[in-house]
Write a protein that holds these residues in place. Structure first.
Motif, PDB file in Angstrom:
ATOM      1  N   MET A   1       0.853  -1.179   0.000  1.00  0.00           N
ATOM      2  CA  MET A   1       0.000   0.000   0.000  1.00  0.00           C
ATOM      3  C   MET A   1       0.895   1.238   0.000  1.00  0.00           C
ATOM      4  SD  MET A   1      -2.980  -0.966   2.730  1.00  0.00           S
ATOM      5  CE  MET A   1      -2.335  -2.317   3.667  1.00  0.00           C
ATOM      6  N   GLU A   2       0.614   2.103  -0.968  1.00  0.00           N
ATOM      7  CA  GLU A   2       1.459   3.286  -1.105  1.00  0.00           C
ATOM      8  C   GLU A   2       0.698   4.388  -1.837  1.00  0.00           C
ATOM      9  OE1 GLU A   2       6.079   4.033  -2.262  1.00  0.00           O
ATOM     10  OE2 GLU A   2       4.990   2.560  -3.441  1.00  0.00           O
ATOM     11  N   ILE A   3       0.974   5.616  -1.431  1.00  0.00           N
ATOM     12  CA  ILE A   3       0.441   6.801  -2.104  1.00  0.00           C
ATOM     13  C   ILE A   3       1.634   7.718  -2.346  1.00  0.00           C
ATOM     14  CG2 ILE A   3      -1.059   8.814  -1.937  1.00  0.00           C
ATOM     15  CD1 ILE A   3      -2.775   7.202   0.065  1.00  0.00           C
ATOM     16  N   LYS A   4       1.814   8.144  -3.596  1.00  0.00           N
ATOM     17  CA  LYS A   4       2.916   9.059  -3.907  1.00  0.00           C
ATOM     18  C   LYS A   4       2.389  10.212  -4.744  1.00  0.00           C
ATOM     19  CE  LYS A   4       7.168   6.604  -3.551  1.00  0.00           C
ATOM     20  NZ  LYS A   4       8.515   6.587  -3.991  1.00  0.00           N
ATOM     21  N   THR A   5       2.749  11.412  -4.350  1.00  0.00           N
ATOM     22  CA  THR A   5       2.441  12.595  -5.138  1.00  0.00           C
ATOM     23  C   THR A   5       3.714  13.425  -5.211  1.00  0.00           C
ATOM     24  OG1 THR A   5       1.822  14.096  -3.336  1.00  0.00           O
ATOM     25  CG2 THR A   5       0.100  12.607  -4.152  1.00  0.00           C
ATOM     26  N   GLU A   6       3.597  14.567  -5.842  1.00  0.00           N
ATOM     27  CA  GLU A   6       4.740  15.475  -5.939  1.00  0.00           C
ATOM     28  C   GLU A   6       5.140  16.034  -4.571  1.00  0.00           C
ATOM     29  OE1 GLU A   6       5.012  19.487  -8.312  1.00  0.00           O
ATOM     30  OE2 GLU A   6       4.534  17.822  -9.688  1.00  0.00           O
ATOM     31  N   SER A  24       5.185  16.938   2.655  1.00  0.00           N
ATOM     32  CA  SER A  24       4.340  17.997   3.196  1.00  0.00           C
ATOM     33  C   SER A  24       2.885  17.738   2.807  1.00  0.00           C
ATOM     34  CB  SER A  24       4.807  19.336   2.629  1.00  0.00           C
ATOM     35  OG  SER A  24       4.045  20.380   3.131  1.00  0.00           O
ATOM     36  N   LEU A  25       2.015  17.579   3.814  1.00  0.00           N
ATOM     37  CA  LEU A  25       0.588  17.352   3.580  1.00  0.00           C
ATOM     38  C   LEU A  25      -0.157  18.664   3.797  1.00  0.00           C
ATOM     39  CD1 LEU A  25      -0.104  13.888   5.199  1.00  0.00           C
ATOM     40  CD2 LEU A  25      -0.642  14.562   2.880  1.00  0.00           C
ATOM     41  N   ARG A  26      -0.452  19.340   2.710  1.00  0.00           N
ATOM     42  CA  ARG A  26      -1.148  20.626   2.756  1.00  0.00           C
ATOM     43  C   ARG A  26      -2.443  20.567   1.958  1.00  0.00           C
ATOM     44  NH1 ARG A  26       2.671  24.940   3.982  1.00  0.00           N
ATOM     45  NH2 ARG A  26       4.767  24.074   4.011  1.00  0.00           N
ATOM     46  N   LEU A  27      -3.161  19.478   2.061  1.00  0.00           N
ATOM     47  CA  LEU A  27      -4.391  19.335   1.305  1.00  0.00           C
ATOM     48  C   LEU A  27      -5.431  20.302   1.861  1.00  0.00           C
ATOM     49  CD1 LEU A  27      -4.372  15.452   1.034  1.00  0.00           C
ATOM     50  CD2 LEU A  27      -3.402  17.131  -0.533  1.00  0.00           C
ATOM     51  N   SER A  28      -6.213  20.906   0.962  1.00  0.00           N
ATOM     52  CA  SER A  28      -7.072  22.011   1.385  1.00  0.00           C
ATOM     53  C   SER A  28      -8.405  21.602   1.990  1.00  0.00           C
ATOM     54  CB  SER A  28      -7.306  22.973   0.220  1.00  0.00           C
ATOM     55  OG  SER A  28      -7.891  22.291  -0.857  1.00  0.00           O
ATOM     56  N   ARG A  29      -8.904  20.421   1.642  1.00  0.00           N
ATOM     57  CA  ARG A  29     -10.209  19.995   2.160  1.00  0.00           C
ATOM     58  C   ARG A  29     -10.110  18.593   2.742  1.00  0.00           C
ATOM     59  NH1 ARG A  29     -13.481  19.953  -2.803  1.00  0.00           N
ATOM     60  NH2 ARG A  29     -11.442  19.852  -3.744  1.00  0.00           N
ATOM     61  N   PRO A  30     -10.911  18.309   3.746  1.00  0.00           N
ATOM     62  CA  PRO A  30     -10.893  16.960   4.323  1.00  0.00           C
ATOM     63  C   PRO A  30     -11.149  15.856   3.283  1.00  0.00           C
ATOM     64  CG  PRO A  30     -12.110  18.441   5.748  1.00  0.00           C
ATOM     65  CD  PRO A  30     -11.790  19.212   4.490  1.00  0.00           C
ATOM     66  N   GLU A  32     -10.010  15.626   0.385  1.00  0.00           N
ATOM     67  CA  GLU A  32      -8.769  15.311  -0.325  1.00  0.00           C
ATOM     68  C   GLU A  32      -7.925  14.297   0.445  1.00  0.00           C
ATOM     69  OE1 GLU A  32      -6.792  18.967  -1.298  1.00  0.00           O
ATOM     70  OE2 GLU A  32      -8.497  19.710  -2.440  1.00  0.00           O
ATOM     71  N   TYR A  33      -8.242  14.103   1.710  1.00  0.00           N
ATOM     72  CA  TYR A  33      -7.524  13.130   2.530  1.00  0.00           C
ATOM     73  C   TYR A  33      -8.119  11.725   2.402  1.00  0.00           C
ATOM     74  CZ  TYR A  33      -4.625  16.633   4.798  1.00  0.00           C
ATOM     75  OH  TYR A  33      -3.696  17.614   5.041  1.00  0.00           O
ATOM     76  N   ALA A  34      -9.189  11.568   1.619  1.00  0.00           N
ATOM     77  CA  ALA A  34      -9.886  10.275   1.511  1.00  0.00           C
ATOM     78  C   ALA A  34      -8.963   9.106   1.137  1.00  0.00           C
ATOM     79  CB  ALA A  34     -11.054  10.379   0.546  1.00  0.00           C
ATOM     80  N   PRO A  35      -8.054   9.249   0.156  1.00  0.00           N
ATOM     81  CA  PRO A  35      -7.174   8.117  -0.165  1.00  0.00           C
ATOM     82  C   PRO A  35      -6.269   7.722   1.016  1.00  0.00           C
ATOM     83  CG  PRO A  35      -7.090   9.754  -1.914  1.00  0.00           C
ATOM     84  CD  PRO A  35      -7.853  10.359  -0.775  1.00  0.00           C
ATOM     85  N   ILE A  36      -5.847   8.709   1.785  1.00  0.00           N
ATOM     86  CA  ILE A  36      -4.996   8.435   2.946  1.00  0.00           C
ATOM     87  C   ILE A  36      -5.818   7.740   4.025  1.00  0.00           C
ATOM     88  CG2 ILE A  36      -3.528   9.463   4.727  1.00  0.00           C
ATOM     89  CD1 ILE A  36      -3.069  11.795   2.674  1.00  0.00           C
ATOM     90  N   VAL A  37      -7.031   8.212   4.248  1.00  0.00           N
ATOM     91  CA  VAL A  37      -7.931   7.586   5.219  1.00  0.00           C
ATOM     92  C   VAL A  37      -8.179   6.135   4.823  1.00  0.00           C
ATOM     93  CG1 VAL A  37     -10.290   7.598   6.121  1.00  0.00           C
ATOM     94  CG2 VAL A  37      -9.021   9.744   5.932  1.00  0.00           C
ATOM     95  N   GLY A  65      -5.154  17.577   8.177  1.00  0.00           N
ATOM     96  CA  GLY A  65      -4.367  16.359   8.317  1.00  0.00           C
ATOM     97  C   GLY A  65      -4.287  15.894   9.762  1.00  0.00           C
ATOM     98  N   ILE A  66      -4.129  16.829  10.679  1.00  0.00           N
ATOM     99  CA  ILE A  66      -4.103  16.482  12.102  1.00  0.00           C
ATOM    100  C   ILE A  66      -5.451  15.896  12.507  1.00  0.00           C
ATOM    101  CG2 ILE A  66      -3.990  17.440  14.440  1.00  0.00           C
ATOM    102  CD1 ILE A  66      -1.806  19.370  13.330  1.00  0.00           C
ATOM    103  N   ASN A  67      -6.532  16.475  11.999  1.00  0.00           N
ATOM    104  CA  ASN A  67      -7.878  15.969  12.270  1.00  0.00           C
ATOM    105  C   ASN A  67      -8.034  14.544  11.728  1.00  0.00           C
ATOM    106  OD1 ASN A  67     -10.602  16.050  13.100  1.00  0.00           O
ATOM    107  ND2 ASN A  67     -11.237  16.721  11.071  1.00  0.00           N
ATOM    108  N   MET A  68      -7.520  14.291  10.524  1.00  0.00           N
ATOM    109  CA  MET A  68      -7.602  12.964   9.928  1.00  0.00           C
ATOM    110  C   MET A  68      -6.865  11.938  10.787  1.00  0.00           C
ATOM    111  SD  MET A  68      -5.432  11.219   6.922  1.00  0.00           S
ATOM    112  CE  MET A  68      -4.100  12.092   7.587  1.00  0.00           C
TER     113      MET A  68
END
Length: 114
Positions: A1-6, A24-30, A32-37, A65-68
């Motif tokens: 299991m892996e997620i890679k972005t720029e 650096s996780l600077r996603l703007s909306r919760p 956008e964290y769905a794949p990580i969740v 991200g902290i909330n996630m």
């Protein structure tokens, strides 16, 4: 299991049950964290004896991200048989303050700054 972005990478090592976060996780909306969740939920569903979150190379994590991660820790806490550990870096200022608060969500959580 892996997620890679720029900007960030997240990978799971099944041999150690460790999820490592890099970048650096600077996603703007919760949302956008769905794949990580989803990745974290898959790890929790495997029900290893102990799950380790390695944040040592995570330079930035915004409030979403902290909330996630907080929600994930609460979900793991409900699975009473799974222990949790978080590894952070003394060199990254946000980790000392924010990550230590995870222990309030799960008192048995092991936290270490390396």
């Amino acid at each position: 299991m892996e997620i890679k972005t720029e900007d960030y990478g997240i990978c799971y090592d099944p041999s150690t049950a460790t999820v490592s976060f890099i970048g650096s996780l600077r996603l703007s909306r919760p949302q956008e964290y769905a794949p990580i969740v989803q990745l974290l939920e898959e790890v929790a569903d495997l029900a290893p004896a102990k799950i380790t979150l390695n944040l040592q190379q995570l330079e930035f994590l915004n409030s979403s991200g902290i909330n996630m991660l907080s929600k994930f820790i609460i979900a793991v806490r409900k699975k009473a048989r799974v222990q949790m550990a978080v590894q952070g870096s003394q060199c990254i200022a946000w980790q000392g303050k924010s990550v230590k608060n995870f222990q309030r969500l799960m008192p048995s959580l092991q936290f270490e700054l390396l």
